[in-house]
Design a protein around this motif. Structure first.
Motif, PDB file in Angstrom:
ATOM      1  N   VAL A  16       0.820  -1.197   0.000  1.00 14.48           N
ATOM      2  CA  VAL A  16       0.000   0.000   0.000  1.00 14.48           C
ATOM      3  C   VAL A  16       0.856   1.249   0.000  1.00 14.48           C
ATOM      4  N   THR A  47     -11.017  -4.016   4.631  1.00 13.80           N
ATOM      5  CA  THR A  47     -11.215  -2.580   4.426  1.00 13.80           C
ATOM      6  C   THR A  47     -12.684  -2.212   4.616  1.00 13.80           C
ATOM      7  N   ILE A 102      -2.074  -1.547   9.223  1.00 17.02           N
ATOM      8  CA  ILE A 102      -2.860  -0.888   8.178  1.00 17.02           C
ATOM      9  C   ILE A 102      -3.848   0.081   8.832  1.00 17.02           C
ATOM     10  N   LEU A 129      -8.038  -5.656   1.722  1.00 22.89           N
ATOM     11  CA  LEU A 129      -6.831  -4.957   1.300  1.00 22.89           C
ATOM     12  C   LEU A 129      -6.381  -5.433  -0.079  1.00 22.89           C
ATOM     13  N   GLN A 187      -8.482  -3.770  -2.626  1.00 25.87           N
ATOM     14  CA  GLN A 187      -8.113  -2.365  -2.768  1.00 25.87           C
ATOM     15  C   GLN A 187      -6.856  -2.212  -3.622  1.00 25.87           C
ATOM     16  N   ALA A 202      -7.785   2.363   3.102  1.00 23.84           N
ATOM     17  CA  ALA A 202      -6.680   1.868   3.929  1.00 23.84           C
ATOM     18  C   ALA A 202      -5.333   2.286   3.367  1.00 23.84           C
TER      19      ALA A 202
END
Length: 595
Positions: free
Chosen positions: A18, A45, A252, A340, A343, A361
Motif C-alpha cells: 500500500v 477494508t 494498516i 486490502l 483495494q 486503507a
C-alpha cells in the motif's frame, strides 16, 4: 515463535504494497507472493469501528446482539512501532466482534486514542446468555464518578428534532433525553447551542447492561481528524491465532475520511461500521447510513451533525451525500473494496477518482510520514511495546471485573441495599484508561465549556417502550424509520381490523334494519309453510324483531287482512308486500288452532 514472524512478514508486506501505491515493481510482487503463502489472514477494508474510537448515541437503547457461539480468547496484540505525540494518548487493545455473513468472529484491531478529556474507558464484553452469548457495549464514563448506577429501562424517547428555528447558522441541535431525578424519569428537552470547530459534542445517552441501564452524561470529544489512529479489522482463521507464541501488531490504517463517505450505524450492536454495507440485505440486519440516523428517529450521529454544520454554506452538500449513497446501492461497481487485496486491485487501475472515493486503507508508515495529517508521530521502542501490551491485559481484566459486577446475580459488599424503585449502585475501580482532566491539558487540548441543558419539563409524561421481539431488529430499514415511525403506524393499522369487527356485529345490527332483512328470509321460508316448519326457523331468524314489530302492526293490519286471510289465495298476494307478509304469518299460526 516462527508463526509470529511469519504473520508480521505478511502484514509488513501488505504495508509495503500500500505504501508504494503505484510503484508496482517486481520486488513488491514477490513480497505479495510470499505473503500469499500464509493462509487464514485477511486484512479488511470494511467492518466495525472500535467502540472507544466512536461511541454511538441511540435514543431507545436495546439489549446487545446475541450470537450462537462463544468468542475465542483474546489474542496477544502488540501496539505498532509508531504512535501519535501527546501525553493524553493511550493504546486501547482490540476485541472480537461478530460477523453475520461469515457466522464467525473477526478481530477489531486496537487503536491509538487521544482520550476525551475528563473521561475513562469502560470496555465492553461478551457474556453468556443461556446457550448463547450477548454483547455488552463499552462507553466513556465520567472520570469523576466513583460508582456505577444501574437504572431501570428509560421511557420511550420523545425526541423529535428542533421545535424552533436555530438562532443562528453557527448553532447545532442537541437532542433531549430522559434524566433520573428523585426515583423517577424526567424529560430534559433538546436545545440549540454553539458548535465548536475542533470538537464534537456527544450528547447524554443510555446503554444497556445485564444489571440495568447506564447513563452517560454529555461530553466533548476531539474531532475525528484529531482523535487518533484507527486500524483495519482482520479476519483470522482459527488455526492461525491458536498457534503457540502467536502475536499480532496492526499495520494498516483506516482513513478518517470514511466518517464522511462510507459510514453506517448499527444501533442494535451499538457500533459504527465503515465500508461496503450498501446491499439491500444489510438494511434488514439493522445497518443504517449515517446521514439518515438523525432524521429517522434512531438516535444522534455527532459526526453528521458536525459535518452538516461545517458545510452550512453549501446547500448541495446534504443532497450529494445522499446521491453518493444511492449510487452505490444501485451500482455494485461503485462500492468500495472489502479487503486490502481488493483495494490493491483498484490502485493498479491508476484511476484517481476511484482512489479518492473508494480507497480507505493505507500503511501506518505512510500516515506517519505524511504532512497532511493533523497528528504528529513518534517511535515506540520494543520495551514500550511490551509495557503497553501488558497494560492492555490490565484493560481486559478490568472488563472482566465489570462483567462480574453486572451479572444479574452479582452481589458485592460495596453494593448499597436497594428497593424496587431505586437503582442499583455499585463501586467500580478506576479504569486503566483514564484521561487527564481539562485543567491538566494545554490550550489546544482543553475542551470548551460544556453545554448548559435546559431544566426538565414536568409536562412530558414517561411512557414505556414497545417490546422488541427476539430475532427482529427494530432498526431494519435504510431510511431509518426506527422509533418514531414504528409508533406512528399503529393508529393507521387500527382501521384494518375494524372491518373484521363490523362483520361480527352484523347479526346484532339486524334489529334496526328488520324490515329489509325479513323479506330475504321470507322467500326462502315460503316453500315450507304448509308443513308448519316455518314457525321454528322464523323465531330463529328474527327472535328479537318479531315481538317489537307485532305490537305496532297488529292493531292496524289484523282488522283488514282478517277476512282476506281465511281464503287460500292469500299466499299469492303475500310475496309482493314484504312488510305485511311476515305479520299475517304470525296471525295464521295463532288463529288456525282456534278454528
Amino acid at each position: 515463535m516462527n508463526s509470529q514472524y511469519v504473520l508480521k512478514g505478511c502484514l509488513v508486506a501488505a504495508v509495503v504494497t500500500v505504501g508504494t501505491q503505484f510503484n508496482w515493481d517486481r520486488r513488491v510482487a514477490a513480497q505479495q507472493t510470499s505473503a500469499g503463502a500464509v493462509k487464514g489472514v485477511e486484512v479488511l477494508t470494511r467492518g466495525p469501528v472500535h467502540e472507544a474510537f466512536a461511541e454511538t448515541v441511540t435514543f431507545d437503547p436495546q439489549p446487545g446482539i446475541v450470537v450462537p457461539k462463544a468468542p475465542p480468547d483474546a489474542i496477544e496484540e502488540l501496539p505498532p512501532d509508531q504512535k501519535p505525540e501527546g501525553e493524553n494518548v493511550a493504546w486501547i487493545p482490540g476485541y472480537w466482534a461478530w460477523d453475520d455473513e461469515r457466522e464467525d468472529f473477526l478481530w477489531v484491531s486496537g487503536i491509538w486514542r487521544a482520550l476525551p478529556p475528563g473521561r475513562q474507558w469502560v470496555p465492553g464484553y461478551w457474556g453468556q446468555s443461556g446457550r448463547e452469548f450477548q454483547w455488552t457495549s463499552g462507553y466513556w464514563a465520567d472520570a469523576k464518578e466513583s460508582e456505577n448506577v444501574y437504572l431501570p429501562e428509560p421511557p420511550a424517547s420523545v425526541e423529535a428534532g428542533p421545535n424552533v428555528a436555530a438562532p443562528s447558522a453557527d448553532q447545532i441541535w442537541i437532542p433531549g433525553s430522559w434524566v433520573w431525578n428523585e426515583n423517577r424519569y424526567a424529560w430534559q428537552p433538546g436545545y440549540w447551542s454553539a458548535a465548536q470547530e475542533n470538537w464534537v459534542w456527544v450528547p447524554s445517552h443510555y446503554l444497556w447492561s445485564p444489571r440495568g441501564y447506564v447513563f452517560v452524561n454529555g461530553y466533548y470529544d476531539y474531532s475525528v481528524a484529531r482523535r487518533g489512529v484507527l486500524f483495519a479489522p482482520v479476519y483470522f482463521a482459527p488455526g492461525i491465532y491458536a498457534q503457540q507464541g502467536f502475536t499480532y501488531s496492526p499495520a494498516i490504517v483506516i482513513s478518517t475520511a470514511v466518517f464522511g463517505n462510507q459510514l453506517f450505524l448499527r444501533p442494535n450492536y451499538n457500533h459504527y461500521y465503515f465500508g461496503d454495507y450498501y446491499g439491500p440485505s444489510y438494511a434488514s440486519m439493522g445497518f443504517s447510513p449515517w446521514f439518515s440516523f438523525n432524521s429517522g428517529g434512531y438516535g444522534y450521529d455527532p459526526f453528521y451533525a458536525q459535518q452538516r454544520w461545517q458545510n452550512r454554506q453549501n446547500s448541495a452538500w446534504e443532497k450529494s451525500v445522499q446521491t453518493t449513497y444511492q449510487d452505490r446501492v444501485d451500482h455494485e461497481a461503485a462500492r468500495p473494496p472489502r479487503t486490502l487485496v481488493a483495494q490493491q486491485a483498484v490502485l493498479k487501475t491508476g484511476d484517481a477518482s476511484l482512489e479518492k472515493n473508494l480507497v480507505a486503507a493505507t500503511s501506518l508508515e505512510e500516515v506517519a510520514s505524511s504532512k497532511d495529517t493533523a497528528l504528529r508521530f513518534q517511535p515506540v521502542t520494543k520495551d514500550e511495546q511490551q509495557a503497553l501490551a501488558k497494560h492492555g491485559q490490565e484493560v481486559r481484566q478490568f472488563g472482566v471485573e465489570r462483567q462480574k459486577l453486572e451479572s444479574k446475580t452479582a452481589k458485592t459488599s460495596s453494593e448499597k441495599p436497594t428497593t424496587e424503585s431505586e437503582p442499583a449502585r455499585v463501586k467500580l475501580p478506576k479504569s486503566p484508561i483514564l484521561a487527564r482532566s481539562p485543567d491538566q491539558l494545554g490550550k489546544d487540548h482543553a475542551p470548551p465549556k460544556s453545554h448548559e441543558a435546559p431544566p426538565s419539563d414536568p409536562k412530558v409524561e414517561p411512557k414505556p417502550r414497545a417490546p422488541v421481539v427476539k430475532g427482529e431488529s427494530p432498526r431494519s430499514r435504510p431510511n431509518v424509520t426506527g422509533r418514531q415511525p414504528t409508533s406512528k403506524p399503529m393508529p393507521k393499522a387500527e382501521p384494518k381490523p375494524a372491518p373484521k369487527a363490523d362483520r361480527k356485529p352484523d347479526p346484532k345490527a339486524e334489529p334496526k334494519p328488520t324490515p329489509r332483512a325479513e323479506p330475504k328470509a321470507a322467500p326462502k321460508a315460503e316453500p315450507k309453510p304448509a308443513p308448519r316448519v316455518e314457525p321454528k326457523p322464523a323465531p330463529k331468524a328474527a327472535p328479537k324483531p318479531a315481538p317489537r314489530a307485532e305490537p305496532k302492526a297488529a292493531p292496524k293490519v289484523e282488522p283488514k287482512p282478517g277476512p282476506k286471510a281465511e281464503p287460500k289465495p292469500m299466499p299469492k298476494a303475500e310475496p309482493k308486500p314484504g312488510r305485511s307478509n311476515a305479520e299475517p304469518k304470525g296471525g295464521k299460526e295463532k288463529e288456525q288452532p282456534r278454528s
